[in-house]
Design a protein around this motif. Structure first.
Motif, short mmCIF file in Angstrom:
data_model
loop_
_atom_site.label_atom_id
_atom_site.label_comp_id
_atom_site.label_asym_id
_atom_site.label_seq_id
_atom_site.Cartn_x
_atom_site.Cartn_y
_atom_site.Cartn_z
N TRP A 31 31.35 15.89 5.99
CA TRP A 31 32.29 16.94 6.34
C TRP A 31 32.60 16.89 7.84
CZ3 TRP A 31 27.16 17.70 5.33
CH2 TRP A 31 26.38 18.29 6.32
N ALA A 32 33.65 17.60 8.23
CA ALA A 32 33.97 17.81 9.64
C ALA A 32 33.18 19.04 10.08
CB ALA A 32 35.46 18.02 9.83
N ASP A 33 32.26 18.83 11.01
CA ASP A 33 31.32 19.86 11.42
C ASP A 33 31.72 20.42 12.78
OD1 ASP A 33 28.08 20.54 10.79
OD2 ASP A 33 28.77 20.82 12.86
N GLY A 34 31.89 21.73 12.86
CA GLY A 34 32.39 22.36 14.07
C GLY A 34 31.35 22.83 15.05
N ARG A 35 30.11 22.41 14.94
CA ARG A 35 29.08 22.96 15.83
C ARG A 35 29.33 22.65 17.31
NH1 ARG A 35 23.83 20.10 13.40
NH2 ARG A 35 25.14 20.15 11.56
N GLY A 36 30.16 21.64 17.64
CA GLY A 36 30.46 21.36 19.04
C GLY A 36 31.73 22.01 19.54
N THR A 37 32.43 22.74 18.68
CA THR A 37 33.73 23.30 19.07
C THR A 37 33.61 24.40 20.11
OG1 THR A 37 33.73 24.81 17.18
CG2 THR A 37 34.85 22.69 16.90
N ASP A 38 32.45 25.02 20.24
CA ASP A 38 32.28 26.07 21.25
C ASP A 38 32.21 25.50 22.67
OD1 ASP A 38 29.81 24.91 20.82
OD2 ASP A 38 28.70 26.79 21.00
N THR A 39 32.10 24.19 22.81
CA THR A 39 32.06 23.55 24.13
C THR A 39 33.40 22.91 24.47
OG1 THR A 39 31.26 21.48 23.21
CG2 THR A 39 29.60 23.08 23.92
N GLY A 40 34.44 23.21 23.70
CA GLY A 40 35.76 22.65 23.95
C GLY A 40 35.98 21.29 23.35
N HIS A 41 35.10 20.86 22.53
CA HIS A 41 35.13 19.57 21.87
C HIS A 41 35.45 19.84 20.40
CE1 HIS A 41 32.78 16.71 19.46
NE2 HIS A 41 32.70 15.89 20.48
N GLY A 42 36.20 18.96 19.77
CA GLY A 42 36.56 19.16 18.37
C GLY A 42 35.41 18.88 17.43
N PRO A 43 35.63 18.99 16.13
CA PRO A 43 34.57 18.74 15.16
C PRO A 43 34.12 17.27 15.15
CG PRO A 43 36.64 19.19 14.05
CD PRO A 43 36.88 19.39 15.50
N ASP A 44 32.89 17.06 14.72
CA ASP A 44 32.31 15.74 14.50
C ASP A 44 32.09 15.54 13.01
OD1 ASP A 44 31.99 14.88 17.23
OD2 ASP A 44 30.33 16.29 17.41
#
Length: 109
Positions: A31-44
């Motif tokens: 899946w596309a995981d959004g745990r890094g999106t709070d740092t201005g980075h898109g999903p991994d």
């Protein structure tokens, strides 16, 4: 019943795909995981193995490399019945300023 596959962290996860890995007798869910999106980075792109009865087989893991620093999205996965690994591919914008979107892939056992 239902069971949670993605991270327990607050994150907008989406675009799940699943493949059956015959030789390992388990599924690979990606899946596309959004745990890094709070740092201005898109999903991994993350994955998790699930046994045939629904029990989780270990922790979730990152499939895209640390070099994937922007948005990775829309994963797809396929496993060969006689092989050790599964191929996951995704749309990736790490080179967006010079090339737009690319397709990347990774193999996990």
């Amino acid at each position: 019943g239902d069971f949670l596959i993605s991270s327990l962290e607050w994150a907008p996860d989406g675009a799940p795909m699943v493949a059956w890995h015959q030789s390992a007798e388990r599924y690979l869910v990606v899946w596309a995981d959004g745990r890094g999106t709070d740092t201005g980075h898109g999903p991994d792109i993350f994955g998790r193995r699930v046994r045939s009865g629904g029990a989780l087989a270990g922790n979730d893991f990152r499939i895209c490399s640390p070099g994937a620093t922007d948005t990775e999205a829309l994963p797809a996965v396929a496993c060969r019945h006689d092989a050790v690994g599964c191929l996951t591919v995704w749309q990736d914008d790490r080179n967006y300023s010079s090339r737009s979107w690319d397709i990347y892939g990774g193999i996990k056992s």
